[in-house]
Design a protein around this motif. Structure first.
Motif, PDB file in Angstrom:
ATOM      1  N   MET A  40       0.844  -1.201   0.000  1.00 52.28           N
ATOM      2  CA  MET A  40       0.000   0.000   0.000  1.00 52.28           C
ATOM      3  C   MET A  40       0.879   1.250   0.000  1.00 52.28           C
ATOM      4  SD  MET A  40      -3.241   0.955   0.102  1.00 52.28           S
ATOM      5  CE  MET A  40      -4.142  -0.429   0.817  1.00 52.28           C
ATOM      6  N   LYS A  41       0.635   2.151  -0.933  1.00 51.78           N
ATOM      7  CA  LYS A  41       1.385   3.396  -1.028  1.00 51.78           C
ATOM      8  C   LYS A  41       0.557   4.552  -0.457  1.00 51.78           C
ATOM      9  CE  LYS A  41       3.926   2.033  -5.192  1.00 51.78           C
ATOM     10  NZ  LYS A  41       4.226   2.375  -6.603  1.00 51.78           N
ATOM     11  N   HIS A  42       1.259   5.595  -0.032  1.00 55.56           N
ATOM     12  CA  HIS A  42       0.545   6.776   0.434  1.00 55.56           C
ATOM     13  C   HIS A  42       1.348   8.036   0.136  1.00 55.56           C
ATOM     14  CE1 HIS A  42       3.265   6.207   3.861  1.00 55.56           C
ATOM     15  NE2 HIS A  42       3.109   7.500   4.062  1.00 55.56           N
ATOM     16  N   TYR A  43       0.643   9.135  -0.017  1.00 54.56           N
ATOM     17  CA  TYR A  43       1.260  10.429  -0.298  1.00 54.56           C
ATOM     18  C   TYR A  43       0.499  11.481   0.491  1.00 54.56           C
ATOM     19  CZ  TYR A  43       3.122  14.386  -2.958  1.00 54.56           C
ATOM     20  OH  TYR A  43       3.753  15.548  -3.322  1.00 54.56           O
ATOM     21  N   THR A  44       1.232  12.385   1.132  1.00 57.65           N
ATOM     22  CA  THR A  44       0.604  13.403   1.972  1.00 57.65           C
ATOM     23  C   THR A  44       0.914  14.794   1.440  1.00 57.65           C
ATOM     24  OG1 THR A  44       0.808  11.980   3.910  1.00 57.65           O
ATOM     25  CG2 THR A  44       0.409  14.309   4.311  1.00 57.65           C
ATOM     26  N   MET A  45      -0.090  15.655   1.421  1.00 61.73           N
ATOM     27  CA  MET A  45       0.097  17.038   0.999  1.00 61.73           C
ATOM     28  C   MET A  45      -0.752  17.947   1.883  1.00 61.73           C
ATOM     29  SD  MET A  45      -2.021  16.492  -2.568  1.00 61.73           S
ATOM     30  CE  MET A  45      -1.331  17.918  -3.352  1.00 61.73           C
ATOM     31  N   GLN A  50      -9.795   3.040  -7.004  1.00 64.63           N
ATOM     32  CA  GLN A  50      -9.146   2.126  -6.049  1.00 64.63           C
ATOM     33  C   GLN A  50      -8.137   2.842  -5.149  1.00 64.63           C
ATOM     34  OE1 GLN A  50      -7.710  -0.971  -8.821  1.00 64.63           O
ATOM     35  NE2 GLN A  50      -9.372  -2.289  -8.086  1.00 64.63           N
ATOM     36  N   THR A  51      -8.360   4.128  -4.937  1.00 65.19           N
ATOM     37  CA  THR A  51      -7.549   4.888  -3.981  1.00 65.19           C
ATOM     38  C   THR A  51      -8.482   5.562  -2.980  1.00 65.19           C
ATOM     39  OG1 THR A  51      -7.558   6.905  -5.319  1.00 65.19           O
ATOM     40  CG2 THR A  51      -5.749   5.363  -5.677  1.00 65.19           C
ATOM     41  N   THR A  52      -7.956   5.809  -1.784  1.00 63.91           N
ATOM     42  CA  THR A  52      -8.714   6.496  -0.745  1.00 63.91           C
ATOM     43  C   THR A  52      -8.089   7.862  -0.498  1.00 63.91           C
ATOM     44  OG1 THR A  52      -9.309   4.409   0.318  1.00 63.91           O
ATOM     45  CG2 THR A  52      -9.504   6.401   1.646  1.00 63.91           C
ATOM     46  N   ILE A  53      -8.906   8.882  -0.572  1.00 66.85           N
ATOM     47  CA  ILE A  53      -8.454  10.255  -0.336  1.00 66.85           C
ATOM     48  C   ILE A  53      -9.058  10.725   0.981  1.00 66.85           C
ATOM     49  CG2 ILE A  53      -8.427  12.634  -1.176  1.00 66.85           C
ATOM     50  CD1 ILE A  53      -9.150   9.776  -3.571  1.00 66.85           C
ATOM     51  N   GLY A 112      -3.354   3.891  -1.662  1.00 71.71           N
ATOM     52  CA  GLY A 112      -3.789   2.879  -2.604  1.00 71.71           C
ATOM     53  C   GLY A 112      -2.617   2.063  -3.102  1.00 71.71           C
ATOM     54  N   ILE A 113      -2.904   1.031  -3.869  1.00 68.10           N
ATOM     55  CA  ILE A 113      -1.833   0.199  -4.423  1.00 68.10           C
ATOM     56  C   ILE A 113      -1.028   1.000  -5.440  1.00 68.10           C
ATOM     57  CG2 ILE A 113      -1.340  -1.890  -5.760  1.00 68.10           C
ATOM     58  CD1 ILE A 113      -3.865  -3.130  -4.545  1.00 68.10           C
ATOM     59  N   GLU A 114      -1.724   1.775  -6.282  1.00 68.62           N
ATOM     60  CA  GLU A 114      -1.095   2.693  -7.223  1.00 68.62           C
ATOM     61  C   GLU A 114      -1.754   4.058  -7.056  1.00 68.62           C
ATOM     62  OE1 GLU A 114       1.518   2.115  -8.922  1.00 68.62           O
ATOM     63  OE2 GLU A 114       1.624  -0.054  -8.571  1.00 68.62           O
ATOM     64  N   ILE A 115      -0.971   5.078  -6.757  1.00 65.72           N
ATOM     65  CA  ILE A 115      -1.563   6.386  -6.436  1.00 65.72           C
ATOM     66  C   ILE A 115      -1.107   7.515  -7.353  1.00 65.72           C
ATOM     67  CG2 ILE A 115      -1.810   5.785  -3.998  1.00 65.72           C
ATOM     68  CD1 ILE A 115       0.673   7.496  -3.441  1.00 65.72           C
ATOM     69  N   THR A 174       7.186   8.332  -6.659  1.00 70.31           N
ATOM     70  CA  THR A 174       7.070   6.867  -6.732  1.00 70.31           C
ATOM     71  C   THR A 174       7.655   6.197  -5.497  1.00 70.31           C
ATOM     72  OG1 THR A 174       9.198   6.491  -7.871  1.00 70.31           O
ATOM     73  CG2 THR A 174       7.284   6.983  -9.254  1.00 70.31           C
ATOM     74  N   LEU A 175       8.482   6.930  -4.748  1.00 73.75           N
ATOM     75  CA  LEU A 175       9.047   6.404  -3.498  1.00 73.75           C
ATOM     76  C   LEU A 175       8.166   6.744  -2.299  1.00 73.75           C
ATOM     77  CD1 LEU A 175      12.835   7.329  -3.948  1.00 73.75           C
ATOM     78  CD2 LEU A 175      11.723   5.150  -4.409  1.00 73.75           C
ATOM     79  N   ASP A 176       6.973   7.261  -2.574  1.00 73.89           N
ATOM     80  CA  ASP A 176       5.998   7.609  -1.526  1.00 73.89           C
ATOM     81  C   ASP A 176       6.491   8.744  -0.636  1.00 73.89           C
ATOM     82  OD1 ASP A 176       4.648   5.442  -2.569  1.00 73.89           O
ATOM     83  OD2 ASP A 176       5.334   4.073  -1.006  1.00 73.89           O
ATOM     84  N   ILE A 177       7.255   9.664  -1.221  1.00 72.41           N
ATOM     85  CA  ILE A 177       7.706  10.823  -0.450  1.00 72.41           C
ATOM     86  C   ILE A 177       6.693  11.937  -0.627  1.00 72.41           C
ATOM     87  CG2 ILE A 177       9.511  12.538  -0.109  1.00 72.41           C
ATOM     88  CD1 ILE A 177      11.498  10.553  -1.222  1.00 72.41           C
TER      89      ILE A 177
END
Length: 286
Positions: A1-6, A40-43, A55-58, A108-111
């Motif tokens: 599972m990947k995630h990104y924060t802003m 297939q992503t959760t915001i 999500g798996i791909e975000i 892509t590194l979930d940063i």
């Protein structure tokens, strides 16, 4: 599972909620502004402006959100430090150039644009980032730090001198003029005053306050610097056969005495910043 924060403004949050109006899910949390599920992503958007994409791909969803909110990425050189608040270990300064292509790679590194990243994550991604990105780094070891401190240099002056050198080195590696961002730790006037005796001073700098969302170039500089700091701390710990503690807490006070009792007081000059109150208040003779 990947995630990104802003982090978004209030108007951006409202705009985003309207955009996801057909995909919003119920939530009982008072902190939540809205939760949406799409592709297939959760915001998850919080009332404080923090938005997390999971999500798996975000990446596609992230691009969609940026385009929808008209958020424009831009390349920059960012500079940050590690170790300046820790009794043990060096002071590390890193300056990094991040291009638009690098931003896409970093995502892509979930940063995400977030200040807190776990040590585990830093150890995992820092070598990958450092191998790809153009950067300059300096590791000021405790012995040299203590020498400068004795000559009247305070921490902010030391950091200013090192940041200036690393920014000059990094910008010299780039064949165009781009923004330079420094994570602010002192008043800009004081920063340039510390550099008044330097022959070369890079002056076209944007100072990023701690309360602001940092540009990703500042974030990756912090990651690389922290990794270099941890590597050096590991080396010093092996030297003393003792896992040195981070920070400047009461636990560190106790470990200082443990180090002195085992190895003598003079070893502190090689492993610690001897002008920190954790050491000076204990009246240790060198």
């Amino acid at each position: 599972m990947k995630h990104y924060t802003m982090n978004l403004s209030e108007s951006q949050l409202n705009q985003l909620k309207n955009g996801y109006s057909s995909f919003i899910k119920a939530s009982d949390s008072e902190a939540v502004f809205f939760i949406a599920e799409h592709n297939q992503t959760t915001i998850t958007a919080l009332k404080n402006g923090k938005v997390t994409i999971e999500g798996i791909e975000i990446n596609n969803e992230l691009v969609l959100i940026k385009n929808f909110l008209n958020i424009k990425d831009y390349e920059a050189v960012g500079s940050s430090d590690a170790g300046s608040l820790d009794v043990f270990g060096p002071v590390v300064i890193c300056s990094t150039y991040v291009s638009l292509e690098d931003i896409a790679f970093l995502e892509t590194l979930d940063i995400g644009i977030q200040r807190t990243i776990s040590m585990k994550k830093i150890v995992e991604i820092a070598p990958i980032i450092a191998k790809r990105l153009t950067h300059s780094i300096v590791i000021l070891k405790p012995f040299k730090y203590n020498e400068l401190s004795k000559n009247g240099f305070n921490m902010n002056k030391i950091k200013s001198l090192l940041n200036n050198h690393m920014i000059i080195k990094t910008t010299a590696k780039i064949d165009k003029t781009i923004p330079v961002i420094l994570e602010q730790y002192c008043n800009p006037n004081n920063y340039f005053n510390y550099l008044k005796e330097e022959k070369l001073v890079y002056r076209d700098i944007e100072f990023s306050e701690k309360s602001e969302t940092p540009h990703i170039s500042v974030l990756v500089s912090s990651i690389i610097a922290k990794y270099a700091y941890l590597v050096e701390m590991h080396r010093l710990s092996k030297k003393l056969n003792l896992k040195l503690k981070l920070g400047a807490t009461k636990d560190v006070d106790e470990q200082i005495l443990e180090v002195v009792n085992t190895h003598g007081s003079k070893v502190l000059i090689e492993v610690a910043k001897c002008n920190f109150k954790n050491i000076t208040k204990q009246n240790i003779e060198f």
